[in-house]
Write a protein that holds these residues in place. Sequence first.
Motif, PDB file in Angstrom:
ATOM      1  N   THR A 103      -9.577   1.045   6.170  1.00  6.58           N
ATOM      2  CA  THR A 103     -10.125   0.947   4.817  1.00  6.58           C
ATOM      3  C   THR A 103      -9.441  -0.168   4.039  1.00  6.58           C
ATOM      4  O   THR A 103     -10.088  -0.945   3.330  1.00  6.58           O
ATOM      5  CB  THR A 103      -9.978   2.287   4.086  1.00  6.58           C
ATOM      6  OG1 THR A 103     -10.702   3.286   4.806  1.00  6.58           O
ATOM      7  CG2 THR A 103     -10.517   2.204   2.666  1.00  6.58           C
ATOM      8  N   TYR A 104      -8.119  -0.254   4.137  1.00  2.18           N
ATOM      9  CA  TYR A 104      -7.393  -1.307   3.432  1.00  2.18           C
ATOM     10  C   TYR A 104      -7.845  -2.681   3.921  1.00  2.18           C
ATOM     11  O   TYR A 104      -8.089  -3.596   3.124  1.00  2.18           O
ATOM     12  CB  TYR A 104      -5.887  -1.145   3.648  1.00  2.18           C
ATOM     13  CG  TYR A 104      -5.059  -2.161   2.879  1.00  2.18           C
ATOM     14  CD1 TYR A 104      -4.506  -1.831   1.660  1.00  2.18           C
ATOM     15  CD2 TYR A 104      -4.851  -3.453   3.370  1.00  2.18           C
ATOM     16  CE1 TYR A 104      -3.764  -2.754   0.927  1.00  2.18           C
ATOM     17  CE2 TYR A 104      -4.118  -4.384   2.654  1.00  2.18           C
ATOM     18  CZ  TYR A 104      -3.572  -4.031   1.445  1.00  2.18           C
ATOM     19  OH  TYR A 104      -2.848  -4.962   0.731  1.00  2.18           O
ATOM     20  N   PHE A 142      -8.069  10.524   2.457  1.00  4.10           N
ATOM     21  CA  PHE A 142      -8.523  10.531   3.841  1.00  4.10           C
ATOM     22  C   PHE A 142      -8.175  11.882   4.457  1.00  4.10           C
ATOM     23  O   PHE A 142      -7.009  12.287   4.472  1.00  4.10           O
ATOM     24  CB  PHE A 142      -7.839   9.421   4.644  1.00  4.10           C
ATOM     25  CG  PHE A 142      -8.062   8.047   4.090  1.00  4.10           C
ATOM     26  CD1 PHE A 142      -9.122   7.270   4.529  1.00  4.10           C
ATOM     27  CD2 PHE A 142      -7.226   7.528   3.111  1.00  4.10           C
ATOM     28  CE1 PHE A 142      -9.336   6.011   4.011  1.00  4.10           C
ATOM     29  CE2 PHE A 142      -7.425   6.271   2.598  1.00  4.10           C
ATOM     30  CZ  PHE A 142      -8.484   5.506   3.041  1.00  4.10           C
ATOM     31  N   ARG A 150     -13.567  10.622   4.113  1.00  2.00           N
ATOM     32  CA  ARG A 150     -13.011   9.655   3.168  1.00  2.00           C
ATOM     33  C   ARG A 150     -13.760   9.775   1.849  1.00  2.00           C
ATOM     34  O   ARG A 150     -14.980   9.757   1.829  1.00  2.00           O
ATOM     35  CB  ARG A 150     -13.155   8.236   3.740  1.00  2.00           C
ATOM     36  CG  ARG A 150     -12.630   7.155   2.831  1.00  2.00           C
ATOM     37  CD  ARG A 150     -12.704   5.798   3.513  1.00  2.00           C
ATOM     38  NE  ARG A 150     -14.063   5.370   3.774  1.00  2.00           N
ATOM     39  CZ  ARG A 150     -14.386   4.222   4.383  1.00  2.00           C
ATOM     40  NH1 ARG A 150     -13.429   3.421   4.821  1.00  2.00           N
ATOM     41  NH2 ARG A 150     -15.639   3.897   4.568  1.00  2.00           N
ATOM     42  N   VAL A 203      -6.661   4.889   7.368  1.00  2.00           N
ATOM     43  CA  VAL A 203      -6.175   4.277   6.129  1.00  2.00           C
ATOM     44  C   VAL A 203      -6.142   2.757   6.269  1.00  2.00           C
ATOM     45  O   VAL A 203      -6.608   2.015   5.390  1.00  2.00           O
ATOM     46  CB  VAL A 203      -4.772   4.816   5.791  1.00  2.00           C
ATOM     47  CG1 VAL A 203      -4.177   4.052   4.609  1.00  2.00           C
ATOM     48  CG2 VAL A 203      -4.824   6.305   5.484  1.00  2.00           C
ATOM     49  N   ILE A 231       1.042   5.463   0.419  1.00  2.00           N
ATOM     50  CA  ILE A 231       0.343   6.627   0.948  1.00  2.00           C
ATOM     51  C   ILE A 231       1.146   7.879   0.631  1.00  2.00           C
ATOM     52  O   ILE A 231       2.363   7.910   0.836  1.00  2.00           O
ATOM     53  CB  ILE A 231       0.154   6.522   2.476  1.00  2.00           C
ATOM     54  CG1 ILE A 231      -0.758   5.361   2.834  1.00  2.00           C
ATOM     55  CG2 ILE A 231      -0.411   7.820   3.043  1.00  2.00           C
ATOM     56  CD1 ILE A 231      -0.861   5.136   4.319  1.00  2.00           C
ATOM     57  N   CYS A 270       0.858  -1.182   0.000  1.00  2.00           N
ATOM     58  CA  CYS A 270       0.000   0.000   0.000  1.00  2.00           C
ATOM     59  C   CYS A 270       0.896   1.234   0.000  1.00  2.00           C
ATOM     60  O   CYS A 270       1.909   1.276   0.705  1.00  2.00           O
ATOM     61  CB  CYS A 270      -0.898  -0.014   1.242  1.00  2.00           C
ATOM     62  SG  CYS A 270      -1.943   1.435   1.449  1.00  2.00           S
ATOM     63  N   GLN A 275      -3.310  10.280   0.868  1.00  2.00           N
ATOM     64  CA  GLN A 275      -3.808   9.682  -0.363  1.00  2.00           C
ATOM     65  C   GLN A 275      -3.324   8.238  -0.418  1.00  2.00           C
ATOM     66  O   GLN A 275      -2.131   7.989  -0.361  1.00  2.00           O
ATOM     67  CB  GLN A 275      -3.260  10.411  -1.583  1.00  2.00           C
ATOM     68  CG  GLN A 275      -3.422  11.920  -1.568  1.00  2.00           C
ATOM     69  CD  GLN A 275      -2.602  12.556  -2.679  1.00  2.00           C
ATOM     70  OE1 GLN A 275      -3.092  12.755  -3.777  1.00  2.00           O
ATOM     71  NE2 GLN A 275      -1.348  12.863  -2.414  1.00  2.00           N
ATOM     72  N   MET A 276      -4.243   7.292  -0.511  1.00  2.00           N
ATOM     73  CA  MET A 276      -3.873   5.887  -0.573  1.00  2.00           C
ATOM     74  C   MET A 276      -4.036   5.376  -1.996  1.00  2.00           C
ATOM     75  O   MET A 276      -5.069   5.597  -2.637  1.00  2.00           O
ATOM     76  CB  MET A 276      -4.752   5.048   0.364  1.00  2.00           C
ATOM     77  CG  MET A 276      -4.401   3.567   0.365  1.00  2.00           C
ATOM     78  SD  MET A 276      -5.437   2.570   1.489  1.00  2.00           S
ATOM     79  CE  MET A 276      -6.965   2.480   0.533  1.00  2.00           C
TER      80      MET A 276
END
Length: 518
Positions: A353-354, A322, A511, A350, A291, A289, A311-312
């Motif tokens: 959500t992941y 987020f 989000r 973050v 960010i 991931c 930002q992811m």
Amino acid sequence: MRFPEKSLRVEHFDEPQLEFAFSQRSPHPKDGLFLYGPHAKAKKSREIRVGVVGTTDGIGHFRTWGRKLNSVVQVPPPGKGEKADRLHLANFPGLDEAFGISFEPDECSTLSIAWKDIDRATRIINLNEAVDKVARLYIDRVRQHLRNDERSVDVWILVLPEIVYERCRPQSKRTGLPMEKGDFTKRQRAKESIPLFSAMGVIDQTEEAIFEDVPDFHRRIKAEFLKIAPTQLVRETTLAPEAFLNKANYPVRKTQDAATVAWNLATGLYYKTQPKPPWRLADVRPGVCYIGMVYKSLPHDPDGHACCAAQMFLNEGDGVVFRGANGPWKTGDYEFHLKAPAAKNLLALVLKTYTETHGGPPKELFIHGQTYFNDEEWNAFVDAAPKETNVIGVRIRSTGGETKLFRDGDYPVLRGTALLLDDQTAYLWTTGYVPQLDTYIGPETPNPLHITVMRSKNDKPDIRTVLADIMGLTKINYNSCNFNDGLPVTVRFARMVGDVLTMGSAKGEERQPFKFYV
């Protein structure tokens, strides 16, 4: 900058591959879409619902372009001195053929605004009020449609007369225009106190919030539409350059060729209306991931507070923004650092959500920033992550002309060239000569990014892995259809996202899909 010859370690990273329909690969978005279609291509063409807001002429220009998108748009013949085989350009094959989507230009939801109303609003004396009035002309028309029309819209196209671009940005110079008196005349909230009472009773101050925002039409629209739908802003002069000529009978502004405009418009339409983007990175390691940290000083804030966000981005899906807490994050001219609670809460959001999407936390979490990470915020990031997640902090900074590298004496280096300084620091040329395009697209000798692996929760990754990842992240800007960007997406849009989040109308959106911001 000069380095001792023995210290030079120069390596080259191959162009990252992108994945399209049927698991087919290509390094070029245009080639992949032309040959295979988007990676999440449906069996049947999908019809998208488009709404258009603008003047009568602007709507007409978009409809004309909509018809062009349904067929082939040719690259124009080369001009004097240009190569005949301009490989960075490509014919546009048609919206359905390349993307598997379609819309009927004459059946779009169209909302017209009188040009004279836009013109009058742009000439209001106070720029903050002028921008607010112009934005409201567009916003109110859409809100009225939402109240009265049951037809839903996937994406709103806002077609802008040139006067909006010229007069509705920060520090717009509106000299020589007959100015209009607005509701607030010349009063600036920051300079004059506003009385609470008058001879007529209490003064309504609900509209005074416009003075807290930067007077920028683009930011205001993006912030307001976070609660509505994705938007695409396009200037009338982009859609119909031949309709806006100067005294010498040339277009008033130079635009991209028609095929490139078609590719970019179509890519934006697909990205902003479909659940998955048109292409994805083919070789990203599973469980990774990325960010990008975002900081933006709040305008007119007496305490000097700033907004923070993350930002992811992943290889297989859309980005997510987020919003974190506002606070005293600015610690220097160009340095921002979070306090522990804010850092922990932002990263926890973050990771949540992941985990909801993938059924577990990531194996590696790369945090890209443009400053270093201090002890307080870094320890909070580590504490927020589960023990099985390795958190890596990477600083990515643009450079000026202090570091140059040439190929064969005086030619631009290949894109993907890296100068490794040590095990955690390197220069990476994300722009440069691209053999597949047989050109370097840039105005001057390319400058590298300066990459530093600052911190790591567990073992630090190989610098080569970090550089390869950054190369891949330069290829997922879905707001255009370019071969690559010069910055990874984690850094490329940080300022734009921050600009939107500091607008008053953006508050409350914790989000939101990244597509709403671009």
